[in-house]
Scaffold this active site. Structure first.
Site, PDB file in Angstrom:
ATOM      1  N   GLY A  80       0.821  -1.210   0.000  1.00 35.53           N
ATOM      2  CA  GLY A  80       0.000   0.000   0.000  1.00 35.53           C
ATOM      3  C   GLY A  80       0.852   1.257   0.000  1.00 35.53           C
ATOM      4  CG  ASP A  81       0.369   3.988   2.254  1.00 35.52           C
ATOM      5  OD1 ASP A  81      -0.777   4.365   1.963  1.00 35.52           O
ATOM      6  OD2 ASP A  81       0.688   3.577   3.383  1.00 35.52           O
ATOM      7  CE  LYS A 100      -3.257   1.869  -3.462  1.00 30.95           C
ATOM      8  NZ  LYS A 100      -2.086   1.860  -2.554  1.00 30.95           N
ATOM      9  N   GLY A 149      -5.886   5.736   1.934  1.00 27.94           N
ATOM     10  CA  GLY A 149      -5.610   7.166   1.940  1.00 27.94           C
ATOM     11  C   GLY A 149      -4.828   7.471   0.686  1.00 27.94           C
ATOM     12  CG  HIS A 150      -5.856   6.295  -2.644  1.00 29.19           C
ATOM     13  ND1 HIS A 150      -6.598   5.569  -3.532  1.00 29.19           N
ATOM     14  CD2 HIS A 150      -5.321   5.388  -1.792  1.00 29.19           C
ATOM     15  CE1 HIS A 150      -6.515   4.275  -3.233  1.00 29.19           C
ATOM     16  NE2 HIS A 150      -5.752   4.144  -2.171  1.00 29.19           N
ATOM     17  CD  GLN A 198      -6.870  -1.305   1.405  1.00 30.91           C
ATOM     18  OE1 GLN A 198      -7.705  -1.929   0.794  1.00 30.91           O
ATOM     19  NE2 GLN A 198      -7.121  -0.096   1.866  1.00 30.91           N
ATOM     20  CB  VAL A 252      -5.812   6.502   6.945  1.00 34.12           C
ATOM     21  CG1 VAL A 252      -6.977   6.182   7.862  1.00 34.12           C
ATOM     22  CG2 VAL A 252      -6.256   6.439   5.487  1.00 34.12           C
ATOM     23  N   GLY A 271      -1.802   8.705  10.268  1.00 34.27           N
ATOM     24  CA  GLY A 271      -0.664   9.523  10.652  1.00 34.27           C
ATOM     25  C   GLY A 271       0.498   8.717  11.223  1.00 34.27           C
ATOM     26  NE  ARG A 272      -1.239   3.031  11.735  1.00 30.26           N
ATOM     27  CZ  ARG A 272      -1.637   1.808  11.418  1.00 30.26           C
ATOM     28  NH1 ARG A 272      -1.328   0.792  12.192  1.00 30.26           N
ATOM     29  NH2 ARG A 272      -2.342   1.592  10.317  1.00 30.26           N
ATOM     30  CG  LEU A 296      13.893   7.209  -9.622  1.00 36.19           C
ATOM     31  CD1 LEU A 296      14.260   5.767  -9.288  1.00 36.19           C
ATOM     32  CD2 LEU A 296      13.954   7.430 -11.132  1.00 36.19           C
ATOM     33  CB  SER A 332       5.612   9.070 -10.142  1.00 36.15           C
ATOM     34  OG  SER A 332       5.380  10.087  -9.198  1.00 36.15           O
TER      35      SER A 332
END
Ligand code: GDP
Ligand code: IMO
Ligand code: MG
Length: 432
Positions: A12-13, A16, A40-41, A226, A302, A304-305, A334, A415
């Site tokens: 995840g993260d 996306k 959280g996108h 995810q 989502v 903040g961790r 990158l 990206s």
């Protein structure tokens, strides 16, 4: 012309949201097909940041249709709050631009509470998952258990009390057993009826909407949440989410046939991160991890961790390429590797004295694998904000090419910053 599925190829993260937003210029419809507001996108357009959890990431582009498919678990109160938040940023959204499948199961306060009760209890025994505490797992359990309240049930007030009773029979027994107070019937009824008026205008027969769009030749972009290693079947079980996150779910979770999917784009971070508990073979719990976390701003959108950080793990992504049928990847972040003298890449594992080239399925073996690294030369120039291959340092190009080779899939997009337009197109997934 292909419809495109975007999935995360790690934990995840991966970026996306940014890539779906960028690609949505080329699409007519953007569909979420699993997960919920555990996602959280993040999109950044001309310096303005949008954080989306339930709304598809095409929503900021005027004229695109956004769809929430029935594979999603839907928290109506979180939805209303997100709509308000996004509207306040100047995005126009109404029932003409956003449709929610009528058969989507709901997340209620009792799901959120149960998620929290279990995580708290597990913290003491060392078995916690580190969930987002959004009620995702409990809501999927009720769907599978055939006792979920679904969004269209809000339109049938006569039979709603009976459905709430059925749900509470199960939950109150569970809560009593876990030593928590029961939930009153009226509490859940009030929770549902207070929000029904706001939600019902958005519901539709999504399978039909998508069928019509397909027949009209419109382009559909399916937005996964995810990542593959969080998939309930193919991930690092039990440290996973409770849905299928892989590309195959795009069809079932939205109501189209598998033939509707023409191209699978795996979003892939140039290193690896994970939030929550569970195995992470290439984790760098040291100054390298700290560098990646700081440079990459690796904090959960989502919760903040702080995200755990490590080197790129080619074993995992190669496996993700296989289980999703990934045709090409979007390689993100990158730029976070700019300036490192050397960069490591995990190319295999050592397990009980043997070398393996896959992630074993057992929890015990996943905890025991030791990464085998290849050391690559870093680059001193910058890739940040690069918009063409020619702007990349030679060594960065070499890193990208090497990753392609190791995972067995080509880079379709690259990206180089959070900004929408700092994106290099190599192959258009919609044209492939
Ligand atoms: P998602 O859950 O896959 O949509 O990813 P998140 O939005 O949770 O996390 C990705 C983070 O990286 C966000 O803060 C993005 O703005 C950011 N991001 C995306 N692509 C890039 C990139 O190429 N470079 C940098 N530096 N940040 C990026
Ligand atoms: P996006 O879409 C990263 C993780 C949680 C936890 C596990 C189970 O932004 O990539 P859950 O609340 O789903 O039951 O938690 O899954 N998790 C995510 N990690 N990105 C996400 O979404 C995640 N959604 C859930 O941290 O480890
Ligand atoms: Mg995220």
């Amino acid at each position: 012309m292909a419809n495109v599925v975007v999935v995360g190829s790690q934990w995840g993260d991966e970026g996306k949201g940014k890539i779906v937003d960028w690609l949505s210029e080329r699409a007519d419809v953007v569909v979420r097909f699993q997960g919920g507001h555990n996602a959280g996108h993040t999109l950044v357009v001309d310096g303005k940041t949008y954080k989306l959890s339930l709304l598809p990431s095409g929503v900021v582009r005027p004229g695109k249709l956004s769809i929430i498919g029935s594979g999603v678990v839907f928290d109506p109160h979180a939805f209303v709050a997100e709509l308000e938040r996004i509207r306040a940023l100047g995005v126009e959204i109404g029932p003409d631009r956003l449709k929610i499948a009528e058969n989507t199961p709901l997340i209620l306060s009792l799901h959120r509470e149960l998620d929290g009760f279990r995580e708290d209890a597990a913290s003491n025994s060392g078995t916690k998952i580190g969930t987002t505490r959004r009620g995702i797992g409990p809501a999927y359990e009720d769907k599978g258990g055939r006792r979920a309240i679904r969004i269209m049930d809000l339109a049938e007030p006569d039979t709603l009390p009976m459905k709430v009773d059925r749900l509470l029979t199960h939950h109150n027994a569970l809560r009593r057993g876990l030593g928590h107070p029961e939930v009153a019937h009226e509490t859940i009824m009030a929770e549902l009826t207070s929000v029904a008026g706001e939600i019902l205008p958005y519901i539709d027969r999504v399978w039909k909407v998508l069928d019509d769009k397909r027949r009209a030749g419109e382009r559909i972009l399916f937005e996964g949440a995810q990542g593959t290693l969080l998939d309930v079947d193919h991930g690092t079980y039990p440290f996973v989410t409770s849905s299928n996150t892989v590309a195959g779910q795009a069809a079932a979770g939205s109501g189209v046939g598998p033939g509707a999917i023409g191209y699978v784009l795996g979003i892939t971070k140039a290193y690896t991160t994970r939030v929550g508990e569970g195995p992470f073979p290439s984790e760098q719990d040291n100054e390298v991890g700290q560098f990646l976390g700081e440079r990459g701003h690796e904090f959960g959108t989502v919760t903040g961790r702080k995200r755990r950080c490590g080197w790129f793990d080619a074993v995992l992504v190669r496996q993700a390429v296989a289980v999703n049928g990934i045709d090409g990847i979007a390689l993100t972040k990158l730029d976070v590797l700019d300036g490192l003298d050397e960069i490591k890449v995990c190319t295999g594992y050592r397990l009980d004295g043997e070398v393996i080239d896959y992630l074993p399925a057992s929890q015990g073996a996943q905890a025991r694998v030791e990464p085998i690294y290849e050391v690559l030369e870093g680059w001193q120039g910058t890739t940040k904000g690069a918009r063409s291959w020619n702007d990349l340092p030679a060594q960065a190009v070499k890193y990208v090419r090497h990753i392609e080779e190791l995972i067995g899939a080509p880079v379709a997009l690259l990206s180089t910053s959070p900004e929408r337009d700092d994106t290099i197109l190599v192959t258009d997934p919609f044209q492939d």
